[in-house]
Design a protein around this motif. Structure first.
Motif, short mmCIF file in Angstrom:
data_model
loop_
_atom_site.label_atom_id
_atom_site.label_comp_id
_atom_site.label_asym_id
_atom_site.label_seq_id
_atom_site.Cartn_x
_atom_site.Cartn_y
_atom_site.Cartn_z
N ASP A 111 0.85 -1.19 0.00
CA ASP A 111 0.00 0.00 0.00
C ASP A 111 0.88 1.24 0.00
N GLU A 112 0.80 2.01 -1.07
CA GLU A 112 1.67 3.17 -1.30
C GLU A 112 3.11 2.72 -1.55
N THR A 113 3.88 3.62 -2.11
CA THR A 113 5.28 3.31 -2.37
C THR A 113 6.09 3.51 -1.09
N MET A 114 7.22 2.82 -1.00
CA MET A 114 8.08 2.87 0.18
C MET A 114 9.26 3.82 -0.05
N GLU A 115 9.95 4.10 1.04
CA GLU A 115 11.24 4.79 0.94
C GLU A 115 12.26 3.72 0.62
N VAL A 116 12.52 3.51 -0.67
CA VAL A 116 13.36 2.39 -1.11
C VAL A 116 14.83 2.76 -1.26
N VAL A 117 15.12 4.06 -1.30
CA VAL A 117 16.51 4.52 -1.35
C VAL A 117 16.65 5.68 -0.37
N LYS A 118 17.63 5.59 0.51
CA LYS A 118 17.78 6.62 1.54
C LYS A 118 19.25 6.94 1.74
N LYS A 119 19.58 8.23 1.76
CA LYS A 119 20.95 8.67 2.03
C LYS A 119 21.21 8.56 3.52
N ALA A 191 11.10 -10.78 -6.02
CA ALA A 191 11.10 -12.04 -6.78
C ALA A 191 10.71 -13.24 -5.92
N GLN A 192 10.66 -13.06 -4.60
CA GLN A 192 10.32 -14.18 -3.71
C GLN A 192 8.80 -14.37 -3.59
N PHE A 193 8.04 -13.40 -4.08
CA PHE A 193 6.58 -13.47 -3.96
C PHE A 193 5.96 -14.13 -5.19
N LYS A 194 4.85 -14.79 -4.97
CA LYS A 194 4.07 -15.37 -6.06
C LYS A 194 3.54 -14.24 -6.96
N GLN A 195 3.07 -13.16 -6.33
CA GLN A 195 2.56 -12.00 -7.05
C GLN A 195 2.73 -10.77 -6.17
N VAL A 196 2.96 -9.62 -6.81
CA VAL A 196 3.10 -8.36 -6.08
C VAL A 196 2.10 -7.35 -6.64
N TYR A 197 1.33 -6.73 -5.73
CA TYR A 197 0.44 -5.62 -6.07
C TYR A 197 0.97 -4.37 -5.37
N ASN A 198 1.04 -3.27 -6.10
CA ASN A 198 1.50 -2.00 -5.54
C ASN A 198 0.39 -0.98 -5.73
N LEU A 199 -0.23 -0.52 -4.64
CA LEU A 199 -1.34 0.43 -4.70
C LEU A 199 -0.80 1.84 -4.52
N THR A 200 -1.08 2.71 -5.48
CA THR A 200 -0.55 4.07 -5.39
C THR A 200 -1.29 4.99 -6.34
N TYR A 201 -0.76 6.20 -6.49
CA TYR A 201 -1.29 7.16 -7.48
C TYR A 201 -0.13 7.95 -8.05
N LEU A 202 -0.17 8.20 -9.35
CA LEU A 202 0.92 8.89 -10.07
C LEU A 202 2.24 8.13 -9.90
N PHE A 203 2.19 6.85 -10.16
CA PHE A 203 3.36 5.99 -9.97
C PHE A 203 4.57 6.47 -10.75
N ASP A 204 4.36 6.97 -11.96
CA ASP A 204 5.48 7.42 -12.80
C ASP A 204 6.26 8.56 -12.16
N ALA A 205 5.68 9.20 -11.14
CA ALA A 205 6.33 10.34 -10.50
C ALA A 205 7.15 9.94 -9.28
N GLN A 206 7.11 8.69 -8.89
CA GLN A 206 7.62 8.30 -7.59
C GLN A 206 8.98 7.59 -7.68
N ILE A 207 9.75 7.74 -6.60
CA ILE A 207 11.09 7.19 -6.55
C ILE A 207 11.07 5.68 -6.74
N GLN A 208 10.03 5.02 -6.24
CA GLN A 208 9.98 3.55 -6.37
C GLN A 208 9.90 3.12 -7.82
N LYS A 209 9.30 3.93 -8.67
CA LYS A 209 9.25 3.62 -10.11
C LYS A 209 10.67 3.59 -10.66
N TYR A 210 11.47 4.59 -10.32
CA TYR A 210 12.85 4.67 -10.80
C TYR A 210 13.70 3.54 -10.20
#
Length: 410
Positions: A111-119, A191-210
């Protein structure tokens, strides 16, 4: 692995309702992990999933701080329980977590994107000291903890860099430009999951997309649409947002007037502006006071505002200080009664993170990122319940982004 199914739909379109129905109707031998930003959403999932029992990993308090116990998560995974927890715990995942997820045949709902990269906040001098004392090693850009050094010295390292040690042992630390350390969420966990769902809005704008892009994680975009009394998934199209924004356009009242002059410059109210234009802090504070007390004549219980946390005290004022909400907040309903908003901030991507992605050949769209962050913040207010809100956005850049979005130009 299958492509990540990104459900990219505007807030309030029924994403979570669709997923709850999907989980309730799934066969009993299906197993789910639902990851959400906040504890109030954990409670909602536990109450709403009536056809299966979701377990929440235990927490404990240490020195006044609530901490998640990774071993509790591992116990529930080993028992093949359905699990609901927060981004905070999921970000601690290690090799054991991955093995348990894979063998348990789990589906992930993020649910929502995570903070996947942090300085990481560590100086170059401290980093050099750790290298020189051979506590850490550089393995093709990945920083690893030197267990051999502990064996050679016949003692375990227990210095001030314990957190760094934990992250390095998980092999999630990246050295950039020989001087900056980044923590990156382990990309191979998906890759360890059978399936992954990512719930969000404006995904193309988010760091997790990159982040997906640089790690070769494939995804496909979907939208949730109303289907009689239920919801269904469709291939993504921005047209699904248009009808919703046609209504929003008349319910989000954006202030236009003299108080906006302070934000005419493109970079006004950015972090750099706050640090170098201290002479203007008082004027901005007076503008906020003026907006609440004279223009809106709002009650303090209705007021919601934000800025950079490090500059909050400089802008705080009578009648609205307690209505502060961090600018990076997501997925909480706690402020859905707030109708008078001030967005006194101009969002840009952290320069170090921007530089890191550039080094990987990825250019982050700064305007889309800023728009996404602003909309998520606005959506914590009464607009989520269909009520009219008033908002003061002194930054000309942020105000234009919001207007363009409402007019379907973004």
């Amino acid at each position: 692995m299958e492509k990540v199914k990104v459900i990219d739909s505007i807030m309030g379109s029924g994403k979570t309702t669709y997923i709850i129905k999907m989980m309730n109707e799934a066969p009993k031998n299906e197993h789910f992990i639902f990851i959400t930003p906040y504890l109030d959403e954990v409670t909602r999932i536990k109450r709403s999933c009536t056809n299966r029992k979701f377990y929440e990993p235990k927490i404990h308090s240490e020195e006044g701080e609530t901490l998640y116990k990774l071993d509790s998560l591992h116990k529930h995974l080993a028992d093949n329980n359905d699990i609901v927890t927060t981004h905070a715990l999921f970000s601690m995942a290690n090799e054991t977590t991955k093995e348990l997820i894979y063998s348990g045949n789990y589906t992930l709902i993020l649910d929502e994107t995570m903070e996947v990269v942090k300085k990481l906040n560590i100086s170059k001098d401290d980093l050099d000291m750790l290298f020189q004392n051979e506590w850490i090693k550089n393995n093709n850009g990945t920083i690893i903890w030197n267990d051999e050094q502990e064996r050679n010295l016949n003692r375990e390292y227990k210095g001030e860099f314990q957190t760094l040690k934990h992250l390095a042992k998980s092999k999630n630390l990246i050295l950039h430009n020989e001087s900056v350390l980044f923590w990156q969420f382990p990309a191979d966990i998906f890759a360890q999951f059978k399936q992954v769902y990512n719930l969000t809005y404006l995904f193309d704008a988010q760091i997790q997309k990159y982040y997906y892009d640089i790690n070769g994680i494939e995804y496909e975009l979907y939208a949730v649409v109303k289907d009689n009394d239920s919801y269904k998934l469709m291939q993504h199209s921005r047209q699904f947002d248009k009808a919703k924004k046609d209504v929003l356009r008349h319910k989000i009242r954006i202030y236009e007037g003299e108080l906006n002059k302070i934000g005419d410059d493109y970079y006004a109210l950015s972090k750099n502006w706050f640090e170098k234009r201290s002479v203007l802090h008082k004027r901005l504070k007076n503008n906020i006071l003026n907006y609440y007390q004279n223009i809106l004549k709002s009650k303090s219980k209705d007021n919601l505002w934000t800025t950079f946390k490090s500059h909050k005290s400089k802008l705080s004022g009578k009648g609205y200080t307690k209505g502060f909400l961090a600018c990076n907040i997501k997925a909480t309903n706690e402020y859905s009664h707030k109708k008078s908003l001030v967005y006194s901030i101009n969002r840009f991507v952290n320069p170090a993170i921007d530089d890191y992605f550039r080094s990987k050949g990825i250019i982050i769209n700064e305007d889309n990122f800023a728009l996404s962050e602003m909309i998520q913040w606005i959506w914590r207010s009464a607009i989520r319940n269909g009520q009219v809100i008033n908002i003061y956005v002194p930054s000309s850049r942020m105000r234009k982004l919001l207007k363009d979005w409402l007019e379907n130009e973004r």
